[in-house]
Design an enzyme around this catalytic site. Sequence first.
Site, PDB file in Angstrom:
ATOM      1  N   HIS A   1       3.623  12.931  -0.728  1.00 11.61           N
ATOM      2  CA  HIS A   1       2.484  12.062  -1.044  1.00 11.61           C
ATOM      3  C   HIS A   1       3.001  10.628  -1.181  1.00 11.61           C
ATOM      4  CE1 HIS A   1       4.100  12.259  -5.084  1.00 11.61           C
ATOM      5  NE2 HIS A   1       3.920  13.564  -5.132  1.00 11.61           N
TER       6      HIS A   1
ATOM      7  N   ASN B   1       5.582  18.546   0.811  1.00 10.11           N
ATOM      8  CA  ASN B   1       4.201  18.210   0.459  1.00 10.11           C
ATOM      9  C   ASN B   1       4.156  16.736   0.024  1.00 10.11           C
ATOM     10  OD1 ASN B   1       1.675  18.749  -1.915  1.00 10.11           O
ATOM     11  ND2 ASN B   1       1.422  19.094   0.257  1.00 10.11           N
TER      12      ASN B   1
ATOM     13  N   HIS C   1       6.297  10.026  -3.052  1.00 10.97           N
ATOM     14  CA  HIS C   1       7.530  10.295  -2.291  1.00 10.97           C
ATOM     15  C   HIS C   1       7.809   9.170  -1.301  1.00 10.97           C
ATOM     16  CE1 HIS C   1       6.302  14.660  -3.040  1.00 10.97           C
ATOM     17  NE2 HIS C   1       7.516  14.620  -3.550  1.00 10.97           N
TER      18      HIS C   1
ATOM     19  N   ARG D   1       1.531  19.072  -7.316  1.00 15.65           N
ATOM     20  CA  ARG D   1       0.712  20.071  -8.022  1.00 15.65           C
ATOM     21  C   ARG D   1      -0.707  19.572  -8.279  1.00 15.65           C
ATOM     22  NH1 ARG D   1       6.047  21.633 -10.339  1.00 15.65           N
ATOM     23  NH2 ARG D   1       6.425  23.757  -9.638  1.00 15.65           N
TER      24      ARG D   1
END
Length: 282
Positions: free
Chosen positions: A30, A28, A33, A188
């Site tokens: 973003h 996931n 990262h 999250r």
Amino acid sequence: MLIARTIDELRQHLASAQCPAFVPTMGNLHAGHMALVQQAKPLGDRTVVSIFVNRLQFLPQEDFESYPRTWEADCAKLKEAGCDVLFAPRESDLYPQPQTFTVQADPAIANILEGEFRPGFFSGVSTVVMKLFISVFAGKARGVAVFGKKDYQQLMVIRQMVRQFALPLEVVGGETCRAENNLALSSRNGYLSGPERMEAGQLSMALQALGRAALGAGDALAARLPALEESAIQALRVRGWQPDYLSVRRRSDLQVPQAGDALVVLGAARLGSTRLIDNLEL
Ligand code: PAF
């Protein structure tokens, strides 16, 4: 970009690498990262990213099943960024048998702050990171691993693990990326509603305010800290948050500081059903 599912495939892809630069993730991806990937690229002769949602670091009531899995988008971002090798093991590849040999992180660092509220979390993280390190770096004389400072305590646990096991690796910390309202980027954050996302920047604001108060306490820091932390917690509570901790610690080992120590402020709080963490080096 080469994709490896198994440890054997990964090692084949890295056979001629001398110094892999590795960014472990749970996917996931973003901008935070991707900044770590860009930071890793010049540090080695192959850039390796892993995507693996590690069951061992989730408590039974936590979000392992619902953790966002966005394989296609993640692959596209990594290709675009120039990642050389993506290691994306299935659970049965990384844990073909139940992982009964584990890395027990030092309780002095692993049972405080995040570890107090998420018992076993740092052993789950240390175990998978050790296994990922062995997968990526076995047979290499050196390597580099990049971890975000957003998970400040995790970075410290990994640094200690690498030092104590004398792994021939350099661990590098990457700065936290933030949204306009100062919210630290995190997978999250996707759980937040629109209004919650606007409110979520207040966690960082609360850490900044607590940090200023701690610096202002000067020589009286140790005596005044419990009251300062409590009022920071209250300030978030009245806005509807459920804080786990807001805490000023010594940067070197995350223990309670004395005046003159280099400091970091760390916090974790729930907004609605989403638990957010953040920190600030003073
Ligand atoms: O920070 C994370 O995403 C995870 O804790 C890590 C380091 C990839 C281990 O599962």
